[in-house]
Design a protein around this motif. Structure first.
Motif, mmCIF file in Angstrom:
data_model
loop_
_atom_site.group_PDB
_atom_site.id
_atom_site.type_symbol
_atom_site.label_atom_id
_atom_site.label_comp_id
_atom_site.label_asym_id
_atom_site.label_seq_id
_atom_site.Cartn_x
_atom_site.Cartn_y
_atom_site.Cartn_z
ATOM 1 N N ALA A 139 85.306 32.260 20.804
ATOM 2 C CA ALA A 139 84.647 31.126 20.164
ATOM 3 C C ALA A 139 85.616 30.148 19.525
ATOM 4 O O ALA A 139 85.294 28.957 19.383
ATOM 5 C CB ALA A 139 83.649 31.633 19.122
ATOM 6 N N ASN A 140 86.807 30.596 19.126
ATOM 7 C CA ASN A 140 87.768 29.677 18.509
ATOM 8 C C ASN A 140 88.175 28.569 19.472
ATOM 9 O O ASN A 140 88.306 27.410 19.083
ATOM 10 C CB ASN A 140 89.033 30.412 18.072
ATOM 11 N N ILE A 141 88.411 28.940 20.730
ATOM 12 C CA ILE A 141 88.959 27.981 21.691
ATOM 13 C C ILE A 141 88.010 27.700 22.849
ATOM 14 O O ILE A 141 88.336 26.899 23.734
ATOM 15 C CB ILE A 141 90.316 28.479 22.243
ATOM 16 N N GLY A 142 86.832 28.337 22.850
ATOM 17 C CA GLY A 142 85.853 28.067 23.898
ATOM 18 C C GLY A 142 86.302 28.503 25.273
ATOM 19 O O GLY A 142 86.202 27.738 26.246
ATOM 20 N N LYS A 143 86.798 29.743 25.375
ATOM 21 C CA LYS A 143 87.278 30.275 26.641
ATOM 22 C C LYS A 143 86.712 31.660 26.909
ATOM 23 O O LYS A 143 86.288 32.366 25.984
ATOM 24 C CB LYS A 143 88.809 30.356 26.639
ATOM 25 N N THR A 144 86.728 32.053 28.169
ATOM 26 C CA THR A 144 86.235 33.374 28.578
ATOM 27 C C THR A 144 87.390 34.350 28.735
ATOM 28 O O THR A 144 88.423 34.018 29.330
ATOM 29 C CB THR A 144 85.467 33.279 29.909
ATOM 30 N N ILE A 145 87.201 35.546 28.211
ATOM 31 C CA ILE A 145 88.123 36.660 28.419
ATOM 32 C C ILE A 145 87.328 37.790 29.052
ATOM 33 O O ILE A 145 86.231 38.130 28.580
ATOM 34 C CB ILE A 145 88.734 37.139 27.093
ATOM 35 N N VAL A 146 87.849 38.368 30.098
ATOM 36 C CA VAL A 146 87.207 39.510 30.743
ATOM 37 C C VAL A 146 88.038 40.749 30.441
ATOM 38 O O VAL A 146 89.219 40.809 30.791
ATOM 39 C CB VAL A 146 87.072 39.308 32.264
ATOM 40 N N ALA A 147 87.411 41.710 29.764
ATOM 41 C CA ALA A 147 88.099 42.950 29.396
ATOM 42 C C ALA A 147 87.600 44.084 30.278
ATOM 43 O O ALA A 147 86.384 44.271 30.427
ATOM 44 C CB ALA A 147 87.842 43.280 27.931
ATOM 45 N N HIS A 148 88.508 44.831 30.854
ATOM 46 C CA HIS A 148 88.174 45.985 31.692
ATOM 47 C C HIS A 148 88.461 47.240 30.864
ATOM 48 O O HIS A 148 89.615 47.655 30.715
ATOM 49 C CB HIS A 148 88.989 45.948 32.979
ATOM 50 N N VAL A 149 87.395 47.816 30.334
ATOM 51 C CA VAL A 149 87.494 48.893 29.350
ATOM 52 C C VAL A 149 87.195 50.246 29.999
ATOM 53 O O VAL A 149 86.113 50.432 30.561
ATOM 54 C CB VAL A 149 86.517 48.653 28.180
ATOM 55 N N PRO A 150 88.111 51.207 29.918
ATOM 56 C CA PRO A 150 87.856 52.525 30.512
ATOM 57 C C PRO A 150 86.829 53.313 29.705
ATOM 58 O O PRO A 150 86.832 53.294 28.475
ATOM 59 C CB PRO A 150 89.231 53.194 30.476
ATOM 60 N N MET A 151 85.947 54.011 30.439
ATOM 61 C CA MET A 151 84.887 54.816 29.822
ATOM 62 C C MET A 151 85.004 56.260 30.305
ATOM 63 O O MET A 151 85.380 56.526 31.450
ATOM 64 C CB MET A 151 83.510 54.267 30.204
ATOM 65 N N ARG A 152 84.672 57.187 29.420
ATOM 66 C CA ARG A 152 84.632 58.605 29.787
ATOM 67 C C ARG A 152 83.517 59.288 29.001
ATOM 68 O O ARG A 152 83.472 59.179 27.774
ATOM 69 C CB ARG A 152 85.969 59.285 29.493
ATOM 70 N N ASP A 153 82.623 59.940 29.724
ATOM 71 C CA ASP A 153 81.496 60.659 29.102
ATOM 72 C C ASP A 153 80.685 59.758 28.177
ATOM 73 O O ASP A 153 80.235 60.160 27.103
ATOM 74 C CB ASP A 153 82.001 61.883 28.318
#
Length: 400
Positions: A139-153
């Motif tokens: 929201a500060n700069i009006g840009k998109t970030i895509v985070a690829h977050v690992p999941m387990r159980d």
């Protein structure tokens, strides 16, 4: 004599990349602090422990460095096709000021894990095992970030074998994509990525001299100069810069003149409220040196060496947003960063910083003479350090 009690605010203390910060859900803040303004700033400064004339943050959650004096507010998405909004505040240490002018690339890695853990992401979008792809609106700069977050159980995987120079212990890798990270711009200079339209300009800095400089809007507005032009090798560690008041004054003078040329400020008086951005960095061709952790970084293992200042001090590693700027500038022939890396076109660059090395990629294109960057990619890690509530003294300014 009666005394006020303290109020409790749900919060999570997280490491993201080489930074740490206090994370809040917007709805958990006192009502007066749920909107931008003096009440919000006063609250976050009190949480961090600023302003602190002793520069220690003894009475707050801050760590008395630019990397550890940070707050993050997460809220439901305000933009379609995103999972959450992410707002970042850089809290000054010795002054009563919160800078909202830019993003923290390091803490960006902790946003996805925080949002998932706090039930802010549609469960249908989060696999029990595998990778959760979280779309974040910065929201500060009006840009998109895509985070690829690992999941387990069904839980965010925090522990792993990914090693990040500048962080003492390994953790699980989080890949970040900074989409269209260059400033939108509104001029006719031939390209928003370079606010002057040029990959290299001549910058006149009173008291310093005339320097070639690459000024770029990518990740965060950044001013690059050659290390040799200001008497450095590009392999300096924090003590070589941060204990030298004259050096710090030189870098601030470069930063101020660069901000003027980039159109970020219209007068030098405005720089007092632009502590977070723009950044100033210096680069040099590969050179062997010993990192702050005692590790030998060999010239053959990096494309260039780079150092950057944050909030008036040399950073202990490299800011995530400045890493985006480095990768983008390295990909464009003719910039100082590209020249330090040996010239030519490149989509990936590995650079040496005070704590070690970092690999960052950028996809750039040139259309009609103007350069654009589609995205920059880097790996970080994140971990919850503590969760519960922060306490701050009651204050009519920010309490509901």
């Amino acid at each position: 004599m009666s005394f006020e009690t303290q109020i409790r605010i749900p919060a999570t203390y997280m490491r993201g990349g080489t930074s740490k910060g206090v994370f809040f859900k917007l709805d958990d803040l006192p009502e007066a602090a749920r909107v931008p303004g003096a009440a919000r700033d006063a609250l976050l400064m009190r949480v961090i422990g600023s302003p602190d004339p002793y520069g220690k943050h003894t009475d707050g959650m801050g760590g008395a460095t630019s990397s550890t004096s940070k707050c993050v507010i997460i809220s439901p998405p305000s933009v379609p096709d995103h999972d959450v909004d992410y707002l970042y505040g850089q809290v000054a240490i010795e002054h009563a000021f919160v800078d909202w002018s830019g993003n923290c690339g390091n803490l960006s890695s902790a946003v996805g894990p925080f949002a998932i853990a706090n039930g802010m992401v549609d469960p249908a979008r989060v696999p029990r095992d595998g990778i959760a792809t979280i779309r974040i609106w910065q929201a500060n700069i009006g840009k998109t970030i895509v985070a690829h977050v690992p999941m387990r159980d069904g839980q965010v995987q925090e522990i792993g074998e990914f090693e990040l120079d500048g962080v003492a212990f390994p953790a699980a890798e989080i890949v970040l994509e900074f989409i269209d990270p260059a400033d939108e711009g509104d001029g006719d200079d031939g390209g928003a990525m370079f606010p002057t339209g040029n990959p290299v300009d001549t910058l006149d800095v009173p008291g310093v001299g005339t320097l070639p400089a690459t000024m770029i809007n990518a990740g965060i507005p950044t001013i690059f100069v050659n290390a040799a032009d200001i008497g450095y090798t590009g392999t300096e560690l924090q003590q070589a810069i941060n204990e030298d008041k004259a050096a710090l004054a030189t870098f601030e003078a470069i930063r101020a003149q660069g901000a003027l040329r980039m159109g970020i400020v219209t007068s030098l008086d405005e720089m007092a409220k632009r502590q977070h951005s723009p950044k100033v960095a210096f680069v040099a061709p590969p050179r062997t040196y010993v990192s702050s952790a005692g590790k030998t970084v060999k010239a053959a293992d990096v494309d260039l060496v780079a150092r950057a200042l944050s909030m008036g001090k040399l950073h202990h590693a490299m800011m995530g947003t400045a890493s985006v700027a480095i990768a983008t500038a390295a990909a464009v022939p003719g910039t100082l960063v590209n020249a330090a890396a040996g010239g030519g076109r490149r989509e990936v660059v590995r650079f040496g910083h005070p704590s070690g090395t970092l690999r960052v990629g950028a996809e750039v294109t040139q259309v009609g003479g103007a350069w654009t960057v589609a995205k920059a990619v880097m790996s970080r890690s994140a971990r919850v350090l503590m969760e519960g509530s922060v306490r701050v003294p009651c204050d009519d300014v920010y309490r509901s």
